[in-house]
Design an enzyme around this catalytic site. Structure first.
Site, PDB file in Angstrom:
ATOM      1  N   ASP A   1       0.817  -1.211   0.000  1.00  0.00           N
ATOM      2  CA  ASP A   1       0.000   0.000   0.000  1.00  0.00           C
ATOM      3  C   ASP A   1       0.853   1.264   0.000  1.00  0.00           C
ATOM      4  O   ASP A   1       0.449   2.292  -0.557  1.00  0.00           O
ATOM      5  CB  ASP A   1      -0.926  -0.002   1.220  1.00  0.00           C
ATOM      6  CG  ASP A   1      -2.022  -1.051   1.098  1.00  0.00           C
ATOM      7  OD1 ASP A   1      -2.311  -1.469  -0.041  1.00  0.00           O
ATOM      8  OD2 ASP A   1      -2.581  -1.460   2.129  1.00  0.00           O
TER       9      ASP A   1
ATOM     10  N   THR B   1       1.125  -5.224   3.689  1.00  0.00           N
ATOM     11  CA  THR B   1      -0.323  -5.091   3.612  1.00  0.00           C
ATOM     12  C   THR B   1      -0.686  -4.693   2.195  1.00  0.00           C
ATOM     13  O   THR B   1      -0.015  -3.871   1.582  1.00  0.00           O
ATOM     14  CB  THR B   1      -0.844  -4.021   4.591  1.00  0.00           C
ATOM     15  OG1 THR B   1      -0.219  -2.767   4.284  1.00  0.00           O
ATOM     16  CG2 THR B   1      -0.529  -4.406   6.027  1.00  0.00           C
TER      17      THR B   1
END
Length: 559
Positions: free
Chosen positions: A205, A249
């Site tokens: 991310d 993530t």
């Protein structure tokens, strides 16, 4: 449904069985010819009902002539000789096949022809249909973060993604980033974006955020838009963004295609999928701070991020440790939240309507002209002190979260706001007021199960187009001050709400998509569909293939 005219129709051979193959502008379909018609053909007979299969043209990746050694797949040398003499020419079609949990794979089907001319005709006509798919990228700019996640971004791209791009005849210029914000700075200043159909980030991310900031900033600069104006209507980016997940993530990837699988993401890029996405612009006193596409969190999630930054040496485990520590600290913060509710939307945060591929809520967005007029009118009212259309809430909060998407991930399949939408021009503002540690734990627990996480007296959620936050006390002037955590004499007992919260005048920090903002007093505006991803949203159903599909059967019907 209107029938599509046939482009080609031939009797070919697939897996030593004669099949009728039909191509129109939408479907490539094939069906075994009845066994009674196969007698004396030298091909294997089969009993039972013949099956039809097919694939949508828009999900065909490539077509190519099959090499001779690849086309021979027989059980005996005698059959192999007869087979190769009758059908010496073949072509292979590569297409998308859906598997479990929203994952896609590259599958293939090979058809054998009696003549070279027929084989070349099929290849040419299928290739022509693929060339008509204008949404497909032909040239991409790829940024690889070699340090994110388990530091395997480069190998993921080279081993799993690059071969698929090559097969689909997509050229790619690859840049391996060397330092933080390398991709952002290159996009803002140096990259010749006219050469490309899209930008791809290989990483997590954080890497996506770099690409987002670089591309959006470059677009606004090219169009003369001042990003420091909180109510400026930003110009949507013309280039699509692709995400190859390779980070700690990958929340954004998970929320837009339903899985964190690199091959699936690569196939979405190849077929040219397009998913619009809202972006929140964050300002402090008419100064631009950052863009956000997933979570803006103050209080709990801000404290978790601040603490985890001191433990980066632990890797992804630092989030778990900091989460436990922050939960036990159980801080609350006082301030004022003002927001402009989104009253003209088709949904609300508690309607249990999930954002899925082809979402009708996201398609029912206000026009850009109407939205621009409304925003400027609301700003004028607010600046003059007339905030009748704004809601103002003052209180003590354990957490203030603004979700532009569900924020779902493997650990939290529903996410922070399960009914948030990717592209409806709104964000879900979640206010968790001062409560007992036990009640807050119950709220957090509901992120992992099917219960309504907003069904608590201390939690409220609002769908908003804009919001502002002003802390009760004067905020610190430096990031060093912001990173200081309240000093504790010990953990408070897990008891009633009247006695179990710790209050400190020291501020929390805003967690903006995993980055700490330098200010706590912020203004946030949702920019409707500012970017587009190479994705299609999470598909509701996952068919394994097109068996007896109406479109397939229609394509095979006699004309």
């Amino acid at each position: 449904m209107e029938k599509q005219p046939r482009l080609l129709s031939s009797k070919l051979v697939h897996k030593q069985r004669q099949v009728e193959v039909v191509l129109n502008s939408r479907i490539l379909a094939w069906k075994e010819i009845e066994s009674s018609r196969k007698r004396g053909s030298g091909l294997n007979d089969t009993s039972g009902t013949a099956h039809s299969r097919g694939v949508q043209v828009c999900e065909i990746l490539a077509v190519q002539k099959t090499e001779e050694d690849e086309s021979t797949n027989t059980r005996s040398q005698k059959k192999a000789k007869q087979y190769s003499l009758l059908y010496a020419h073949s072509f292979t079609v590569f297409y998308v096949k859906r598997t479990r949990q929203h994952q896609w794979r590259c599958s293939e089907v090979t058809f054998h022809c009696a003549s070279q001319g027929l084989c070349e005709q099929w290849i040419q006509v299928i290739a022509e249909q693929l060339s008509l798919l204008a949404n497909r990228p032909k040239s991409l700019l790829v940024y690889i973060n070699p340090y994110g996640g388990k530091q395997c971004g480069q190998s993921i791209y080279e081993q799993k993604v690059a071969p698929l791009f090559h097969r689909a005849c997509i050229s790619a210029d690859v840049i391996v980033t060397e330092y933080a914000n390398h991709a952002r700075d290159h996009l803002k200043t140096e990259a010749n974006l006219d050469k490309y159909d899209g930008v791809v980030c290989v990483g997590g991310d954080g890497m996506f955020s770099e690409i987002l900031h670089g591309l959006v900033s470059r677009t606004q600069t090219d169009h003369g838009v001042d990003q420091n104006q909180p109510d400026a209507v930003l110009v949507p980016c013309s280039l699509h963004i692709g995400i190859i997940p390779a980070g700690s993530t990958d929340c954004i990837c998970f929320a837009t295609i339903g899985t964190n699988d690199p091959v699936t993401s690569a196939l979405h890029i190849i077929v040219g999928d397009s998913q619009p996405m809202d972006v929140c612009s964050v300002h402090h006193n008419n100064v631009f701070l950052r863009y956000s596409v997933s979570l803006l969190g103050y209080g709990f999630y801000g404290d978790v991020l601040t603490d985890s930054e001191r433990k980066r040496w632990l890797g992804p485990a630092r989030y778990d440790l900091s989460g436990v520590k922050t939960f036990l600290s159980h801080n609350f913060y006082e301030g004022t939240v003002s927001f402009l509710p989104a009253e003209d939307t088709m949904g609300n945060p508690r309607d249990k309507l999930r954002c899925r591929s082809g979402c009708h809520v996201c398609q029912h967005k206000p026009s850009s002209k109407d939205n621009q007029w409304e925003m400027s009118e609301e700003k004028e009212k607010f600046d003059k002190g007339d905030s009748s259309d704004w809601n103002v809430i003052h209180g003590k909060f354990i957490a203030i979260n603004a979700a532009s998407m569900s924020c779902a991930c493997p650990r939290s399949p529903k996410g922070l706001s399960p009914s948030a939408h990717l592209a409806d021009g709104t964000a879900d503002l979640i206010l968790v007021r001062k409560c007992s540690r036990l009640d807050f734990f119950r709220h957090l627990l509901r992120h992992t199960n099917k219960d309504d996480q907003f069904d608590h007296s201390f939690v409220e959620v609002h769908r908003v187009r804009k919001f502002r936050f002003q802390p009760q006390h004067q905020e610190p002037v430096s990031l060093e001050d912001l990173s200081e955590t309240p000093k504790k004499t010990g953990f408070s007992p897990m008891c009633s709400a009247q006695t179990n919260c710790n209050y400190s005048s020291i501020h929390s920090s805003w967690n903006c998509d995993g980055e700490i903002l330098p200010h706590t007093a912020i203004q946030v505006s949702v920019q409707c569909q500012l970017i587009r991803l190479f994705a299609r949203g999470i598909e509701e159903q996952q068919p394994h293939c097109v068996f007896e599909d109406p479109c397939t059967l229609q394509a095979l019907e006699p004309h």
